[in-house]
Motif scaffolding. Sequence first.
Motif, short mmCIF file in Angstrom:
data_model
loop_
_atom_site.label_atom_id
_atom_site.label_comp_id
_atom_site.label_asym_id
_atom_site.label_seq_id
_atom_site.Cartn_x
_atom_site.Cartn_y
_atom_site.Cartn_z
N ALA A 1 0.83 -1.21 0.00
CA ALA A 1 0.00 0.00 0.00
C ALA A 1 0.87 1.26 0.00
CB ALA A 1 -0.93 -0.01 1.21
N LEU A 2 1.92 1.24 0.82
CA LEU A 2 2.84 2.38 0.88
C LEU A 2 3.54 2.60 -0.46
CD1 LEU A 2 4.30 4.56 2.54
CD2 LEU A 2 5.95 2.80 3.23
N ALA A 3 4.02 1.51 -1.07
CA ALA A 3 4.70 1.60 -2.36
C ALA A 3 3.76 2.13 -3.44
CB ALA A 3 5.25 0.23 -2.76
N THR A 4 2.51 1.68 -3.42
CA THR A 4 1.52 2.14 -4.40
C THR A 4 1.24 3.63 -4.25
OG1 THR A 4 0.49 -0.05 -4.41
CG2 THR A 4 -0.81 1.76 -5.30
N LEU A 5 1.10 4.09 -3.00
CA LEU A 5 0.85 5.51 -2.74
C LEU A 5 2.03 6.36 -3.22
CD1 LEU A 5 -0.77 5.42 0.82
CD2 LEU A 5 -1.88 6.13 -1.30
N VAL A 6 3.24 5.93 -2.91
CA VAL A 6 4.43 6.69 -3.31
C VAL A 6 4.57 6.71 -4.83
CG1 VAL A 6 6.96 6.77 -3.21
CG2 VAL A 6 5.64 6.24 -1.15
N ILE B 1 4.62 10.06 -7.31
CA ILE B 1 5.73 10.44 -8.19
C ILE B 1 5.18 10.67 -9.60
CG2 ILE B 1 7.92 9.70 -9.23
CD1 ILE B 1 8.39 7.98 -6.76
N PRO B 2 5.42 11.83 -10.20
CA PRO B 2 4.85 12.14 -11.52
C PRO B 2 5.49 11.34 -12.65
CG PRO B 2 6.36 13.88 -10.84
CD PRO B 2 6.24 12.94 -9.67
N GLY B 3 4.70 11.08 -13.69
CA GLY B 3 5.22 10.51 -14.93
C GLY B 3 5.50 9.03 -14.92
N ASP B 4 5.00 8.28 -13.93
CA ASP B 4 5.23 6.83 -13.88
C ASP B 4 6.71 6.48 -13.98
OD1 ASP B 4 2.58 6.05 -13.57
OD2 ASP B 4 2.21 6.20 -15.72
N ILE B 5 7.55 7.29 -13.34
CA ILE B 5 9.00 7.07 -13.45
C ILE B 5 9.42 5.78 -12.77
CG2 ILE B 5 11.26 8.00 -12.77
CD1 ILE B 5 10.13 10.78 -13.15
N ALA C 1 5.36 0.69 -8.58
CA ALA C 1 5.14 0.25 -7.20
C ALA C 1 5.88 -1.04 -6.90
CB ALA C 1 3.64 0.09 -6.95
N SER C 2 6.03 -1.92 -7.90
CA SER C 2 6.70 -3.21 -7.69
C SER C 2 8.15 -3.02 -7.25
CB SER C 2 6.65 -4.04 -8.98
OG SER C 2 5.33 -4.32 -9.34
N VAL C 3 8.86 -2.16 -7.96
CA VAL C 3 10.26 -1.91 -7.62
C VAL C 3 10.37 -1.23 -6.26
CG1 VAL C 3 12.36 -0.69 -8.32
CG2 VAL C 3 10.92 -1.77 -10.04
N LEU C 4 9.49 -0.25 -6.00
CA LEU C 4 9.48 0.42 -4.71
C LEU C 4 9.23 -0.56 -3.57
CD1 LEU C 4 7.52 3.74 -5.40
CD2 LEU C 4 9.86 3.55 -4.56
N ALA C 5 8.30 -1.50 -3.79
CA ALA C 5 7.97 -2.49 -2.75
C ALA C 5 9.17 -3.34 -2.40
CB ALA C 5 6.81 -3.36 -3.23
N ILE C 6 9.94 -3.76 -3.40
CA ILE C 6 11.15 -4.55 -3.14
C ILE C 6 12.14 -3.75 -2.30
CG2 ILE C 6 13.24 -5.48 -4.21
CD1 ILE C 6 11.56 -6.66 -6.37
N PHE C 7 12.39 -2.49 -2.71
CA PHE C 7 13.36 -1.66 -2.00
C PHE C 7 12.91 -1.36 -0.57
CE2 PHE C 7 14.92 0.16 -6.29
CZ PHE C 7 15.84 -0.86 -6.40
N ILE C 8 11.62 -1.07 -0.39
CA ILE C 8 11.11 -0.80 0.96
C ILE C 8 11.24 -2.06 1.82
CG2 ILE C 8 9.05 -0.23 2.31
CD1 ILE C 8 8.13 1.50 -0.05
#
Length: 332
Positions: free
Chosen positions: A16-21, A25-29, A32-39
């Motif tokens: 949920a946190l990764a999806t929100l972040v 972040i603008p432009g789909d840079i 969420a999948s990559v963010l979730a792994i790093f978090i």
Amino acid sequence: MKKHLPGIALSLFIAALATLVANWIPGDIIGASVLAIFIGIVVRLIYYNETLFNEGVQFTSKRVLKFAIVLLGASLNFSIIMQVGGRTVIVLIFTLFTAFFGGYLLGKAFNVNWKLSNMIAAGTAICGGSAIAAMAPVIEAEDGDVSYAISSTFLFDMLMIVVYPLIGRLLLLNDTFFGYWAGTSINDTSSVVAASFAFSEAAGEIATMVKLTRTLAIIPTVLVFSSIYFRRKLKQPNKRKEKVDLVSIFPWFIVLFVLMAVLNTFGLFTPTLVEFLRMISRFSMVAALAAIGLKTDLKSFSRTGWKPFIHSMLLSSLVAVVSYVVVALIIG
């Protein structure tokens, strides 16, 4: 449930946190999948009680991941091949061959283990993290290798979001050419969209359609590697002596994945239902990758070294060059 709930809850919270972040972040840079792994990796570094979380995290990384892949099938439609035409399929055949054969040679050259090398090739050839996540359960990949493969393909994509539009304008490419080139060579769907729409609206629409066609390659790729892995297990000395149960090791979730794609192709799912299933699939996959991040020890990254990263960069660059040449010859 008492054993599973804490780990599942932690994975869902990170998802949920990764999806929100990612939405912030603008432009789909960054997805969420990559963010979730790093978090997940960071959380493990700060505090991780194995006794409390392991059961649920293991369940999420294995079972929930397979559930996400099954639902992913509902967003695939074989009829899209008819829309983009045979020329696109020819370009895709060349890029897929380049990714897997080139990945095999680079894996041998850099002494990268078979599973990691082929996950990098799948991510490069098809659709980044989704393809890697789909292949991982079939070949029983290590969690550290899954994290490494997704991270390395992601870094190339971040670079290409900036570089592709610049190259396109320097070479005076038209919208059609750029759309086919980006759609057949950039890894992740969000990165394809970001790079192609940065070039032009028309290029973005073409690239998105081509990328959706490319995503269909997940099906034969996973089935082929399932067969290859089964044969490799049969060749192991300890497996020759014991009877191998095909039913127990066959990836049945892939059968359901293909079935969902077939049902969608025949129009048995409404657009509203398809979008709902896609949303559930995306979030479930983000949760599963968060769990994989929680299971990943950074020491495994250091042990793996830089060779797989160089392998990924060279392979992605090779696919980009081959795609450009083939698009020039086939599309014009």
